[in-house]
Design an enzyme around this catalytic site. Structure first.
Site, short mmCIF file in Angstrom:
data_model
loop_
_atom_site.label_atom_id
_atom_site.label_comp_id
_atom_site.label_asym_id
_atom_site.label_seq_id
_atom_site.Cartn_x
_atom_site.Cartn_y
_atom_site.Cartn_z
N THR A 118 54.87 30.49 60.52
CA THR A 118 53.16 30.20 60.11
C THR A 118 52.17 31.82 59.80
OG1 THR A 118 51.41 29.83 61.26
CG2 THR A 118 53.09 30.51 63.13
N ASP A 119 51.47 32.01 59.13
CA ASP A 119 50.70 33.21 59.16
C ASP A 119 49.34 32.89 60.37
OD1 ASP A 119 49.14 30.95 58.94
OD2 ASP A 119 47.82 32.13 57.08
N LYS A 149 56.02 31.38 68.25
CA LYS A 149 56.03 31.26 66.84
C LYS A 149 56.67 32.82 66.80
CE LYS A 149 56.25 28.78 64.19
NZ LYS A 149 58.29 28.09 63.99
#
Length: 329
Positions: A118-119, A149
């Protein structure tokens, strides 16, 4: 090709499975999913695939599946920020230990891996900052979700460098589309309106997200698997920046309601201000382009899916709203 999809009954993973079955008829697909609350067997109904119920952190389950696969696409993750603030442990268990388990299996068996991230690992940008995230942006996660993450990304990079694991990584902006759990922002607001409830907007609603249709995300994933450079991280985005207030108002407009017919609720602790992706390498080097370039059209398509599939989301709705009501959100 035999494709193992971890987390394949979740939102993005289920859409990936549907696209793979439709566009790659020669591929054999196996889904590994723990079937927590965020997964739904109905999202995979009617597909000619193998489904294995199990924990991505369980070596005895993961190892034989990886051994039999040609490529592992690792979607499995706990992903809801609000839940990570209430109970971080499942995020550590799945996002870190689960990724470690997958990495050790692909290392033992020499299986190709693509890791989905994810960003949010990059933290956030100021609202008036013209910059965008790139693959060289320093990590600065702000929640248990994004930090786990970030840790999983680092594990993959270390296994590539230290053990020669054949892997690529991708960090994507916020997805929307079919099969997304209704605790998430866009489907929650769509189903609120369809259910006769007023949408809920955190704080002033000025937080900006870079929206991408899930079908575009998954087409980019396949492009990276097919042509990406091993060891490389690719950012996936579709230039879809819009603040949450504008999204809620557009949902109301598309559903024929007054765009101001929503409630402001307490903001999320540590709520990131803005995400923005620079996907230039993906476009220029790998030739990928999004199909849903118009967010309004993509959102209208998504609204119609939820309108037509009430039986998919209706059983979850009251419980989701009751949970949010306890926190005033």
């Amino acid at each position: 090709m035999h494709v193992l999809v971890t987390g394949g009954a979740g939102f993005i993973g289920a859409n990936f499975v549907h696209q793979t079955v439709a566009e790659r008829p020669d591929a054999r697909v196996t889904v590994l999913d723990k079937f927590t609350y965020a997964a739904n067997r109905e999202s995979l109904a009617g597909l000619d695939i193998e489904i294995v119920e199990g924990d991505v952190a369980d070596r005895d389950v993961v190892d034989p599946l990886v051994e039999a696969a040609d490529v592992v696409v690792h979607f499995a993750a706990e992903s809801h920020n609000d839940n990570s603030l209430n109970d971080p442990w499942p995020f550590v268990q799945t996002n870190l230990i689960g990724t470690y388990t997958v990495l050790e299996a692909v290392r033992r068996h020499g299986t190709r891996l693509h890791h989905i991230s994810t960003d949010e690992v990059y933290g956030d940008l100021e609202l008036d900052d013209p910059a965008k995230f790139t693959a060289s942006t320093p990590y600065n996660p702000s929640s248990p979700y994004s930090s786990t993450k970030a840790g999983s990304d680092m594990l993959v990079r270390a296994w590539v460098r230290s053990f020669g694991v054949e892997a690529t990584l991708s960090n994507c902006s916020n997805n929307y589309g079919p099969y997304q759990h209704i605790e998430k922002f866009i489907p929650r607001q769509i189903t609120n309106v369809l259910d006769g409830r007023r949408p809920k907007l955190y704080g002033a609603g000025l937080n900006v997200r870079d929206w991408i249709h899930v079908a575009d995300h998954n087409s980019a994933v396949w492009r990276i698997i097919d042509a990406g450079q091993l060891g490389r991280t690719y950012l996936i985005g579709a230039d879809g920046e819009m603040n949450n207030k504008a999204v809620v108002e557009l949902i109301l407009e598309l559903l024929g309601r007054d765009p101001q017919d929503y409630d402001h609720v307490a903001d999320r602790p540590g709520h990131d201000l803005r995400y923005a992706i620079d996907a230039t390498p993906l476009r220029e080097e790998l030739g990928w382009e999004p199909r849903f370039r118009d967010f309004r059209a993509g959102l209208a398509d998504t609204i119609e899916w939820y309108r037509a599939n009430e039986a998919w989301w209706r059983p979850q709705k009251d419980a989701v709203e009751a949970k949010y009501a306890k926190t005033g959100q």
